[in-house]
Design a protein around this motif. Structure first.
Motif, PDB file in Angstrom:
ATOM      1  N   LYS A  43       0.770  -1.529  -0.129  1.00 45.61           N
ATOM      2  CA  LYS A  43       0.330   0.350  -0.364  1.00 45.61           C
ATOM      3  C   LYS A  43       0.846   1.234  -0.237  1.00 45.61           C
ATOM      4  CE  LYS A  43      -3.562  -2.100   2.680  1.00 45.61           C
ATOM      5  NZ  LYS A  43      -4.181  -2.145   4.390  1.00 45.61           N
ATOM      6  N   GLN A  44       0.399   2.434  -0.548  1.00 52.83           N
ATOM      7  CA  GLN A  44       1.387   3.193  -0.369  1.00 52.83           C
ATOM      8  C   GLN A  44       0.333   4.018   0.167  1.00 52.83           C
ATOM      9  OE1 GLN A  44       1.332   5.516  -4.436  1.00 52.83           O
ATOM     10  NE2 GLN A  44       3.000   7.117  -3.735  1.00 52.83           N
ATOM     11  N   ARG A  45       1.177   5.048   1.386  1.00 54.48           N
ATOM     12  CA  ARG A  45       0.422   5.368   2.255  1.00 54.48           C
ATOM     13  C   ARG A  45       0.711   7.275   2.122  1.00 54.48           C
ATOM     14  NH1 ARG A  45      -3.390   2.611   5.174  1.00 54.48           N
ATOM     15  NH2 ARG A  45      -2.050   1.194   6.178  1.00 54.48           N
ATOM     16  N   ILE A  46      -0.384   7.830   1.597  1.00 55.07           N
ATOM     17  CA  ILE A  46       0.203   9.468   0.915  1.00 55.07           C
ATOM     18  C   ILE A  46      -1.072  10.179   1.753  1.00 55.07           C
ATOM     19  CG2 ILE A  46      -1.863   9.200  -0.867  1.00 55.07           C
ATOM     20  CD1 ILE A  46      -0.460  11.101  -2.625  1.00 55.07           C
ATOM     21  N   SER A  47      -0.515  11.152   2.207  1.00 53.18           N
ATOM     22  CA  SER A  47      -1.426  12.248   2.980  1.00 53.18           C
ATOM     23  C   SER A  47      -2.200  13.030   2.339  1.00 53.18           C
ATOM     24  CB  SER A  47      -0.883  12.585   3.782  1.00 53.18           C
ATOM     25  OG  SER A  47       0.259  13.699   2.660  1.00 53.18           O
ATOM     26  N   MET A  62       9.278  14.511  -4.649  1.00 57.30           N
ATOM     27  CA  MET A  62       8.442  14.248  -2.775  1.00 57.30           C
ATOM     28  C   MET A  62       8.386  13.221  -2.351  1.00 57.30           C
ATOM     29  SD  MET A  62       5.236  15.425  -4.331  1.00 57.30           S
ATOM     30  CE  MET A  62       4.159  15.210  -2.750  1.00 57.30           C
ATOM     31  N   PRO A  63       8.156  12.840  -0.903  1.00 56.83           N
ATOM     32  CA  PRO A  63       8.487  11.491  -0.731  1.00 56.83           C
ATOM     33  C   PRO A  63       7.490  10.410  -0.916  1.00 56.83           C
ATOM     34  CG  PRO A  63       7.598  13.211   1.368  1.00 56.83           C
ATOM     35  CD  PRO A  63       7.834  14.364  -0.169  1.00 56.83           C
ATOM     36  N   PHE A  64       7.571   9.314  -0.392  1.00 60.36           N
ATOM     37  CA  PHE A  64       6.907   8.319  -0.091  1.00 60.36           C
ATOM     38  C   PHE A  64       6.818   7.237   1.017  1.00 60.36           C
ATOM     39  CE2 PHE A  64       9.885   6.537  -3.503  1.00 60.36           C
ATOM     40  CZ  PHE A  64       9.712   5.616  -3.176  1.00 60.36           C
ATOM     41  N   GLN A  74      -1.312  -6.656   8.928  1.00 59.43           N
ATOM     42  CA  GLN A  74      -0.397  -7.165   9.863  1.00 59.43           C
ATOM     43  C   GLN A  74       0.845  -6.489   9.410  1.00 59.43           C
ATOM     44  OE1 GLN A  74       0.191  -7.629  13.153  1.00 59.43           O
ATOM     45  NE2 GLN A  74      -2.369  -7.712  13.035  1.00 59.43           N
ATOM     46  N   LEU A  75       1.714  -5.381   9.549  1.00 58.77           N
ATOM     47  CA  LEU A  75       2.484  -4.645   8.652  1.00 58.77           C
ATOM     48  C   LEU A  75       4.152  -5.963   9.248  1.00 58.77           C
ATOM     49  CD1 LEU A  75       4.450  -1.686   7.475  1.00 58.77           C
ATOM     50  CD2 LEU A  75       4.766  -1.562   9.918  1.00 58.77           C
ATOM     51  N   GLN A  76       4.321  -5.684   7.354  1.00 58.87           N
ATOM     52  CA  GLN A  76       6.111  -6.979   7.082  1.00 58.87           C
ATOM     53  C   GLN A  76       7.189  -6.142   6.747  1.00 58.87           C
ATOM     54  OE1 GLN A  76       5.420 -10.079   7.571  1.00 58.87           O
ATOM     55  NE2 GLN A  76       2.973  -9.285   8.643  1.00 58.87           N
ATOM     56  N   ALA A  77       7.485  -5.100   6.536  1.00 60.47           N
ATOM     57  CA  ALA A  77       8.122  -3.894   6.152  1.00 60.47           C
ATOM     58  C   ALA A  77       7.646  -2.628   5.772  1.00 60.47           C
ATOM     59  CB  ALA A  77       8.717  -4.661   5.313  1.00 60.47           C
ATOM     60  N   THR A  78       8.488  -1.486   5.794  1.00 62.19           N
ATOM     61  CA  THR A  78       8.001  -0.587   5.025  1.00 62.19           C
ATOM     62  C   THR A  78       9.143   0.061   4.359  1.00 62.19           C
ATOM     63  OG1 THR A  78       6.767   0.143   7.076  1.00 62.19           O
ATOM     64  CG2 THR A  78       6.679   2.389   5.932  1.00 62.19           C
ATOM     65  N   ILE A  79       8.123   0.605   3.241  1.00 64.06           N
ATOM     66  CA  ILE A  79      10.027   1.506   2.198  1.00 64.06           C
ATOM     67  C   ILE A  79       9.306   2.924   2.557  1.00 64.06           C
ATOM     68  CG2 ILE A  79      10.687   1.868   0.031  1.00 64.06           C
ATOM     69  CD1 ILE A  79      10.082  -0.933  -0.477  1.00 64.06           C
ATOM     70  N   THR A  80      10.605   3.631   2.401  1.00 66.25           N
ATOM     71  CA  THR A  80      10.219   5.064   3.209  1.00 66.25           C
ATOM     72  C   THR A  80      11.149   5.966   2.145  1.00 66.25           C
ATOM     73  OG1 THR A  80      10.998   5.542   4.465  1.00 66.25           O
ATOM     74  CG2 THR A  80       8.546   4.738   4.960  1.00 66.25           C
ATOM     75  N   TRP A  86      17.903  14.634  -6.316  1.00 65.31           N
ATOM     76  CA  TRP A  86      18.348  13.558  -7.066  1.00 65.31           C
ATOM     77  C   TRP A  86      18.296  12.768  -7.326  1.00 65.31           C
ATOM     78  CZ3 TRP A  86      20.032  14.326 -11.696  1.00 65.31           C
ATOM     79  CH2 TRP A  86      21.243  13.432 -12.210  1.00 65.31           C
ATOM     80  N   MET A  87      19.252  11.958  -7.041  1.00 64.11           N
ATOM     81  CA  MET A  87      18.856  10.536  -6.761  1.00 64.11           C
ATOM     82  C   MET A  87      18.556   9.607  -5.848  1.00 64.11           C
ATOM     83  SD  MET A  87      19.277   9.562 -10.032  1.00 64.11           S
ATOM     84  CE  MET A  87      20.248   9.127 -11.489  1.00 64.11           C
ATOM     85  N   SER A  88      17.878   9.068  -5.340  1.00 66.59           N
ATOM     86  CA  SER A  88      17.056   9.065  -4.293  1.00 66.59           C
ATOM     87  C   SER A  88      17.678   7.876  -3.130  1.00 66.59           C
ATOM     88  CB  SER A  88      15.741   8.477  -4.695  1.00 66.59           C
ATOM     89  OG  SER A  88      15.296   9.060  -5.520  1.00 66.59           O
ATOM     90  N   LYS A  89      17.554   8.200  -1.509  1.00 63.73           N
ATOM     91  CA  LYS A  89      18.191   7.063  -0.813  1.00 63.73           C
ATOM     92  C   LYS A  89      16.870   6.567  -0.032  1.00 63.73           C
ATOM     93  CE  LYS A  89      20.447   6.759   3.647  1.00 63.73           C
ATOM     94  NZ  LYS A  89      21.702   7.580   4.384  1.00 63.73           N
ATOM     95  N   ILE A  90      16.662   5.135   0.134  1.00 66.10           N
ATOM     96  CA  ILE A  90      15.371   4.443   0.350  1.00 66.10           C
ATOM     97  C   ILE A  90      15.458   4.407   1.469  1.00 66.10           C
ATOM     98  CG2 ILE A  90      13.329   3.275  -0.283  1.00 66.10           C
ATOM     99  CD1 ILE A  90      13.908   4.409  -3.373  1.00 66.10           C
ATOM    100  N   ILE A  91      15.387   4.435   2.595  1.00 68.11           N
ATOM    101  CA  ILE A  91      14.867   2.908   3.567  1.00 68.11           C
ATOM    102  C   ILE A  91      13.687   2.008   4.163  1.00 68.11           C
ATOM    103  CG2 ILE A  91      15.399   3.168   6.416  1.00 68.11           C
ATOM    104  CD1 ILE A  91      15.697   6.191   6.148  1.00 68.11           C
ATOM    105  N   VAL A  92      14.825   1.190   4.258  1.00 69.34           N
ATOM    106  CA  VAL A  92      13.721  -0.100   4.645  1.00 69.34           C
ATOM    107  C   VAL A  92      13.959  -0.792   5.846  1.00 69.34           C
ATOM    108  CG1 VAL A  92      13.327  -2.392   3.723  1.00 69.34           C
ATOM    109  CG2 VAL A  92      14.215  -1.535   2.445  1.00 69.34           C
TER     110      VAL A  92
END
Length: 200
Positions: A43-47, A62-64, A74-80, A86-92
């Motif tokens: 699921k994509q969470r968007i405000s 923009m953030p996602f 039940q939450l298994q993992a989140t990607i933010t 520029w080039m993205s840094k994404i956290i799991v």
């Protein structure tokens, strides 16, 4: 086996089916196993303010936030990803919020590359690279050996279920260790379409 790994990530085959939700301005993806049983959802969470800003600001900046849940929600993992220019840094992160992987994107025309690193040591644990246009990606470990694939080609029962182009398959080598590294790698692989769309 690492007992902390969420059960969702113990599978070696994932089949992802996109469901567009126009009312929420966000995409959702259902995830199935190789038997055709649904095992989760992305699921994509968007405000509300983000929905408004998409009309004014390039969404690549923009953030996602993407959440992977099982069939019981039940939450298994989140990607933010935060704001980027520029080039993205994404956290799991795992269900408890602990970082299990850092994803960095490198775009080369239609051949995007994602490197996945250990959040503590910074050491690369895997790389996903391939041809976005042909939808064919290879997942390699830090030694360069292939440990998985992302593609739109599969056979068997799933071929009968999925017939349209907006579906894809993530296949992980069964010999790969079940560890928190697998959480980061699988989470990146199964969300790759959504991540690419948000970065496009």
């Amino acid at each position: 086996m690492n007992k902390q790994i969420p059960p969702f990530f113990l599978s070696d085959e994932y089949f992802i089916d996109e469901k567009v939700n126009f009312l929420k301005f966000a995409n959702e993806y259902k995830v199935y196993n190789d038997q055709g049983a649904q095992i989760g959802i992305i699921k994509q969470r968007i405000s509300g303010w983000q929905k408004a800003l998409t009309l004014l600001i390039d969404k690549r900046m923009m953030p996602f936030k993407l959440e992977i849940t099982d069939v019981n929600d039940q939450l298994q993992a989140t990607i933010t990803r935060g704001w980027t220019f520029w080039m993205s840094k994404i956290i799991v992160t795992d269900p408890l919020g602990a970082e299990v992987g850092i994803i960095k994107q490198k775009f080369k025309f239609f051949k995007p590359t994602f490197t996945i690193s250990n959040p503590v040591t910074g050491a690369e644990i895997a790389k996903i690279s391939g041809d976005w246009k042909a939808w064919n990606f290879s997942i390699t470990n830090n030694a360069g050996a292939e440990m998985g694939k992302i593609s739109k080609k599969w056979a068997g029962a799933m071929k009968e279920i999925f017939t349209t182009a907006d579906k894809y398959n993530v296949s992980i080598d069964p010999n790969y260790a079940e560890s928190n590294q697998k959480v980061a790698i699988v989470a990146t692989a199964i969300t790759i379409d959504m991540v690419l769309k948000e970065s496009k």
